[in-house]
Each structure stands twice: as structure tokens, then as C-alpha cells.
Motif scaffolding. Structure first.
Motif, PDB file in Angstrom:
ATOM      1  N   GLY A  77      80.824  31.499  37.307  1.00  0.00           N
ATOM      2  CA  GLY A  77      80.013  32.136  36.284  1.00  0.00           C
ATOM      3  C   GLY A  77      80.295  33.624  36.196  1.00  0.00           C
ATOM      4  N   ARG A  78      79.779  34.249  35.158  1.00  0.00           N
ATOM      5  CA  ARG A  78      80.029  35.679  34.959  1.00  0.00           C
ATOM      6  C   ARG A  78      79.325  36.527  36.009  1.00  0.00           C
ATOM      7  NH1 ARG A  78      82.747  38.624  30.942  1.00  0.00           N
ATOM      8  NH2 ARG A  78      82.825  40.762  31.717  1.00  0.00           N
ATOM      9  N   ASN A  85      84.026  41.394  41.273  1.00  0.00           N
ATOM     10  CA  ASN A  85      85.078  41.898  40.380  1.00  0.00           C
ATOM     11  C   ASN A  85      86.252  40.920  40.314  1.00  0.00           C
ATOM     12  OD1 ASN A  85      86.137  43.702  38.497  1.00  0.00           O
ATOM     13  ND2 ASN A  85      87.304  44.815  40.049  1.00  0.00           N
ATOM     14  N   GLY A  86      85.900  39.623  40.205  1.00  0.00           N
ATOM     15  CA  GLY A  86      86.933  38.588  40.060  1.00  0.00           C
ATOM     16  C   GLY A  86      87.934  38.563  41.203  1.00  0.00           C
ATOM     17  N   ARG A  90      92.835  38.071  42.391  1.00  0.00           N
ATOM     18  CA  ARG A  90      93.504  37.240  43.399  1.00  0.00           C
ATOM     19  C   ARG A  90      92.486  36.325  44.064  1.00  0.00           C
ATOM     20  NH1 ARG A  90      96.436  40.318  47.665  1.00  0.00           N
ATOM     21  NH2 ARG A  90      94.403  41.313  47.885  1.00  0.00           N
ATOM     22  N   PRO A  91      92.209  35.156  43.487  1.00  0.00           N
ATOM     23  CA  PRO A  91      91.201  34.255  44.065  1.00  0.00           C
ATOM     24  C   PRO A  91      91.624  33.766  45.448  1.00  0.00           C
ATOM     25  CG  PRO A  91      92.477  33.117  42.382  1.00  0.00           C
ATOM     26  CD  PRO A  91      92.866  34.571  42.306  1.00  0.00           C
ATOM     27  N   PRO A  92      90.658  33.439  46.308  1.00  0.00           N
ATOM     28  CA  PRO A  92      90.991  32.984  47.654  1.00  0.00           C
ATOM     29  C   PRO A  92      91.717  31.652  47.683  1.00  0.00           C
ATOM     30  CG  PRO A  92      88.641  32.785  47.243  1.00  0.00           C
ATOM     31  CD  PRO A  92      89.211  33.553  46.095  1.00  0.00           C
ATOM     32  N   TRP A 109      91.649  44.653  32.505  1.00  0.00           N
ATOM     33  CA  TRP A 109      91.404  44.130  33.856  1.00  0.00           C
ATOM     34  C   TRP A 109      92.529  43.190  34.288  1.00  0.00           C
ATOM     35  CZ3 TRP A 109      90.740  39.362  36.146  1.00  0.00           C
ATOM     36  CH2 TRP A 109      90.183  39.355  37.442  1.00  0.00           C
ATOM     37  N   HIS A 110      93.295  43.548  35.268  1.00  0.00           N
ATOM     38  CA  HIS A 110      94.336  42.716  35.886  1.00  0.00           C
ATOM     39  C   HIS A 110      95.017  41.777  34.875  1.00  0.00           C
ATOM     40  CE1 HIS A 110      93.514  44.060  39.959  1.00  0.00           C
ATOM     41  NE2 HIS A 110      92.228  43.941  39.697  1.00  0.00           N
ATOM     42  N   PRO A 111      95.822  42.315  33.974  1.00  0.00           N
ATOM     43  CA  PRO A 111      96.461  41.474  32.949  1.00  0.00           C
ATOM     44  C   PRO A 111      97.396  40.427  33.536  1.00  0.00           C
ATOM     45  CG  PRO A 111      97.404  43.679  32.965  1.00  0.00           C
ATOM     46  CD  PRO A 111      96.193  43.728  33.849  1.00  0.00           C
ATOM     47  N   GLU A 112      97.833  40.622  34.769  1.00  0.00           N
ATOM     48  CA  GLU A 112      98.746  39.661  35.393  1.00  0.00           C
ATOM     49  C   GLU A 112      98.027  38.428  35.922  1.00  0.00           C
ATOM     50  OE1 GLU A 112      96.791  41.624  38.789  1.00  0.00           O
ATOM     51  OE2 GLU A 112      97.479  42.296  36.811  1.00  0.00           O
TER      52      GLU A 112
END
Length: 203
Positions: A77-78, A85-86, A90-92, A109-112
Motif C-alpha cells: 500500500g501507499r 520510501n519504497g 530496492r525491495p528486499p 523517484w528512482h526511475p531505474e
């Protein structure tokens, strides 16, 4: 399509955070062991985004490692996105993240990063399944996970239960109303200061 699993760490009274979104001791077990848990792309940090390395007990390590390796997409969720901050893009675990939000991704925000912003839960699960292929879609518990469960979009429920009582806060199952039946747990693993449980959703 891959399995959709609703997951989070929870207190014994089924809260994933206190009323102010503080997780307190719920995630302590992630850093109290000797076995490192490395996510995809050699990522190894906690959900708070602080950069601390995950190191769990041997009793938890195989389960956590194999589960994270099988995840293709995380749905969140948001509120959680904003809190961490997302994970700085780089999600775990997993290669993609789908965020349920009526607001777009923050500009610049982190375009990659492969993060996809979708306005409702059914569309988020559908997008996540497209991205995940045969891999697991991990839906964060709470309001988003609860909505997915109530809509019949969740295959399994996974709870890492920590021996603490919160008394109030953000519920694991969100605002789900009514009765939903789960099967007997097919995973029961006693870790150190955590119990890993996994249930299939009865159909």
C-alpha cells in the motif's frame, strides 16, 4: 500463475504495527541471529529502510531464504511505501513492486526501479501476476492484503508471529469483516522469538 501469498510479521494479537505505524520489537528477530538472509541482487536490509543487514536464527534461515527467493513481485500500500520510501527502489525480495495508490510515483523517484502504481487492489494483483509469471506474489498484510483476501485473490496466508502483545494498532487482516476459513497450517516452524505459520485459504 504463481501463488498469491498475504504476508507480514505480527504480534500474537494480530497487529503489524502500533497506532502510529511503529513496529516496535516485531522485526527484532530479523537481526538477532547468525545466518544472513540475502535478497535478490545481494540486497540485505530491513523493512524500515535503515540499511541494517538481515541475520536470522538458523531455525528461521532456510524458511525465510527459500520464501524470499521464490518471490517475484511485492504488492504494498501507499502508506508502507511512504514509510520506507519504497526501500529506495530496492525491495528486499522480488524483482518488481506494485503499489496500490491513487497518487502516482513521486516525480524523479528512482526511475531505474520496477515499481508500478495501480489505483485498486484487484488491478494490482492482476498486474503483479503478469510480472511474476510462475513466481510468488507477496501481498503485504494490512488494508491492502485484507482487501485482496476478502476479494478471493489470496491463495495463502503467511504470518511470522512474534511473542508480544500490542493491544491496538494496524491489524494484520486490515478491516476484513465476516468469516473467512483457512486450512490447517502446512508450515509450522519455531524460530527464536518468532513462529512461522503458513495456511492455505479454504475455497
Amino acid at each position: 500463475m504463481g501463488t498469491v501469498i498475504m504476508h507480514s510479521v505480527a504480534s500474537v494479537d494480530s497487529f503489524i504495527a502500533d497506532p502510529k505505524d511503529d513496529v516496535g520489537p516485531l522485526h527484532d528477530w530479523y537481526f538477532a541471529g547468525d545466518d544472513p538472509i540475502i535478497g535478490g541482487g545481494d540486497r540485505g536490509y530491513d523493512h524500515s529502510g535503515s540499511g541494517s543487514a538481515f541475520q536470522v536464527s538458523r531455525a528461521s534461515a532456510d524458511y525465510v531464504r527459500s520464501t524470499w527467493a521464490a518471490i517475484g513481485v511485492i504488492v504494498m500500500g501507499r502508506t508502507l511505501f511512504d514509510l520506507v520510501n519504497g526501500w529506495e527502489g530496492r525491495p528486499p525480495a522480488g524483482d518488481h513492486v506494485v503499489v496500490v495508490s491513487h497518487r502516482p510515483k513521486p516525480e524523479g523517484w528512482h526511475p531505474e526501479a520496477s515499481y508500478h502504481f495501480v489505483t485498486d487492489v484487484p488491478a494490482a494483483i492482476a498486474r503483479a501476476q503478469e510480472l511474476a509469471g510462475d513466481r510468488i506474489v507477496a501481498v503485504n498484510a494490512g488494508d491492502v492484503g485484507g482487501q485482496a483476501l476478502a476479494a478471493g485473490l489470496v491463495d495463502e496466508v503467511a504470518i511470522d508471529v512474534v511473542p508480544v502483545v500490542f493491544g491496538a494498532g494496524k491489524r494484520y487482516f486490515g478491516s476484513v469483516e465476516g468469516r473467512l476459513l483457512l486450512e490447517d497450517p502446512h508450515v509450522v516452524i519455531q524460530g527464536e522469538r518468532v513462529m512461522h505459520l503458513r495456511y492455505k485459504v479454504a475455497r
